[in-house]
Design a protein around this motif. Sequence first.
Motif, short mmCIF file in Angstrom:
data_model
loop_
_atom_site.label_atom_id
_atom_site.label_comp_id
_atom_site.label_asym_id
_atom_site.label_seq_id
_atom_site.Cartn_x
_atom_site.Cartn_y
_atom_site.Cartn_z
N ALA A 44 -6.88 -2.64 -17.25
CA ALA A 44 -5.71 -3.48 -17.00
C ALA A 44 -4.63 -2.69 -16.28
N ALA A 45 -4.40 -1.45 -16.73
CA ALA A 45 -3.39 -0.62 -16.09
C ALA A 45 -3.78 -0.25 -14.66
N VAL A 46 -5.05 0.04 -14.44
CA VAL A 46 -5.51 0.37 -13.10
C VAL A 46 -5.43 -0.84 -12.17
N ALA A 47 -5.65 -2.03 -12.71
CA ALA A 47 -5.52 -3.24 -11.89
C ALA A 47 -4.11 -3.36 -11.33
N VAL A 48 -3.11 -3.16 -12.20
CA VAL A 48 -1.72 -3.18 -11.72
C VAL A 48 -1.51 -2.04 -10.72
N GLY A 49 -2.09 -0.88 -11.02
CA GLY A 49 -1.97 0.26 -10.11
C GLY A 49 -2.56 -0.01 -8.74
N MET A 50 -3.69 -0.72 -8.69
CA MET A 50 -4.29 -1.06 -7.39
C MET A 50 -3.43 -2.05 -6.63
N MET A 51 -2.84 -3.00 -7.36
CA MET A 51 -1.95 -3.95 -6.70
C MET A 51 -0.75 -3.23 -6.10
N PHE A 52 -0.21 -2.27 -6.85
CA PHE A 52 0.90 -1.46 -6.36
C PHE A 52 0.46 -0.64 -5.14
N ALA A 53 -0.72 -0.02 -5.21
CA ALA A 53 -1.20 0.79 -4.10
C ALA A 53 -1.42 -0.05 -2.85
N ALA A 54 -1.89 -1.28 -3.03
CA ALA A 54 -2.08 -2.18 -1.88
C ALA A 54 -0.74 -2.53 -1.25
N GLU A 55 0.26 -2.84 -2.08
CA GLU A 55 1.59 -3.15 -1.56
C GLU A 55 2.21 -1.91 -0.88
N LEU A 56 2.00 -0.74 -1.47
CA LEU A 56 2.49 0.50 -0.87
C LEU A 56 1.82 0.74 0.48
N SER A 57 0.53 0.47 0.55
CA SER A 57 -0.20 0.62 1.81
C SER A 57 0.37 -0.30 2.88
N ARG A 58 0.70 -1.52 2.48
CA ARG A 58 1.26 -2.49 3.43
C ARG A 58 2.64 -2.07 3.91
N LEU A 59 3.50 -1.66 2.98
CA LEU A 59 4.86 -1.28 3.35
C LEU A 59 4.88 0.01 4.17
N ALA A 60 3.86 0.84 4.00
CA ALA A 60 3.76 2.07 4.80
C ALA A 60 3.15 1.80 6.17
N GLY A 61 2.83 0.53 6.45
CA GLY A 61 2.31 0.17 7.76
C GLY A 61 0.83 0.45 7.95
N ARG A 62 0.11 0.58 6.86
CA ARG A 62 -1.30 0.94 6.96
C ARG A 62 -2.26 -0.21 6.70
N LEU A 63 -1.82 -1.22 5.96
CA LEU A 63 -2.72 -2.28 5.51
C LEU A 63 -2.13 -3.63 5.83
N GLY A 64 -2.98 -4.56 6.24
CA GLY A 64 -2.51 -5.88 6.61
C GLY A 64 -2.28 -6.80 5.42
N ASP A 65 -1.54 -7.87 5.66
CA ASP A 65 -1.23 -8.83 4.61
C ASP A 65 -2.49 -9.45 4.00
N ASP A 66 -3.49 -9.72 4.83
CA ASP A 66 -4.71 -10.37 4.34
C ASP A 66 -5.39 -9.53 3.27
N ALA A 67 -5.45 -8.22 3.48
CA ALA A 67 -6.10 -7.34 2.51
C ALA A 67 -5.32 -7.28 1.21
N VAL A 68 -3.99 -7.31 1.30
CA VAL A 68 -3.16 -7.31 0.09
C VAL A 68 -3.36 -8.61 -0.68
N ASP A 69 -3.38 -9.72 0.05
CA ASP A 69 -3.62 -11.01 -0.59
C ASP A 69 -5.00 -11.06 -1.24
N ARG A 70 -5.97 -10.45 -0.57
CA ARG A 70 -7.33 -10.43 -1.11
C ARG A 70 -7.37 -9.62 -2.41
N THR A 71 -6.62 -8.54 -2.46
CA THR A 71 -6.56 -7.74 -3.68
C THR A 71 -6.07 -8.58 -4.84
N ARG A 72 -4.96 -9.28 -4.63
CA ARG A 72 -4.40 -10.10 -5.71
C ARG A 72 -5.37 -11.22 -6.11
#
Length: 362
Positions: free
Chosen positions: A268-296
């Motif tokens: 459960a904790a890692v799931a939140v951590g992955m969601m955070f990492a995906a959002e961090l990846s997006r805000l750092a300009g590395r990952l697209g919105d679609d991949a973040v949405d797919r994570t969630r």
Amino acid sequence: MTEKRTVTTIPVTSPQGDYDVTIGRDIYSGIPDALADDVQKVLIVHPPAMGARAAALRESLADRYQVLLAEVPDAENAKRVEVAAFCWQILGQADFARSDAIIGFGGGAITDLAGFVAATWLRGVSLIQLPTSVLGMVDASVGGKTGINTNEGKNLVGVFHAPTAVFADLEVLDTLPRNEILTGFAEIVKAGFIYYPEILDIIESDVAAATDPTTPEFRRVIELSIDMKARVVGEDFREAGLREILNYGHTLGHAIEHAERYQWRHGAAVAVGMMFAAELSRLAGRLGDDAVDRTRRILDSLDLPTEYPVGRWNTLLATMQRDKKTRSGMLRFIVLDDIGKPSVLTAPETALLFAAYQEIGS
């Protein structure tokens, strides 16, 4: 469709000695073949829930070895120095020699503890891991990482100690509660995002089949996850480079576990951590919105959490700064440049981290 009774063997390369991960059903009969000829005594470390199975395993080995049982607390409560000392006491009183062996029979926390005890007793005795949870099978039991927790954080005390064999018997998963299966899937999802996107496709295609221990789909994602772990740790046993990618979602995840006094399940904790990492990846300009949405979307389909209270940020940040993955005082996060393409983000600005955290805040 029920998965067939076949056995899969995945080899793992280690500087301490190569070993196999055997995957199948009703496979514990192979344990004696994995033990050295001069083994005389075996200690089985297990949680209370595995008491009956541990007793049955002792009976099956009793004609060849002197077998002792060490019942320890369940989950993260097992990973304390007091519990390790309890196991050392048993070993000392039984005159365990360097030629004898320890079996870790339980979930990821139990295999972490058993591995640590095996690594430290007489500076290292043989270890066989029998993971009994999804998390234990795909992550904790493979790769030779062992450890216990301290008041300051998770896994801050540990040793690299490769097992001589791992037996992932899918049969023990049949009776696991549904929520235990799903929390373990966080590590399977992680393997999909950092290495094998096929895992994500299988989950999205039929989440019910993917999470049912009796199906070919379930076995496939288990095997892919173990294969990923074996390949990564085979190239980087001591986490000097490539192995870092296995920390995707874990930096914040471990901080959440610590903040919750280990009352949250690791997955459960890692799931939140992955969601955070995906959002961090997006805000750092590395990952697209679609991949973040797919994570969630994937985490939601598995009933895994994707949010954490906004007001806990300062506490989590302080814990992350003590994390064993921090180097020279600089935080390091595994992020995604794309699905299946992890990379390292070193020393991100605190403002960027907080912005990513606000995206998952509740």
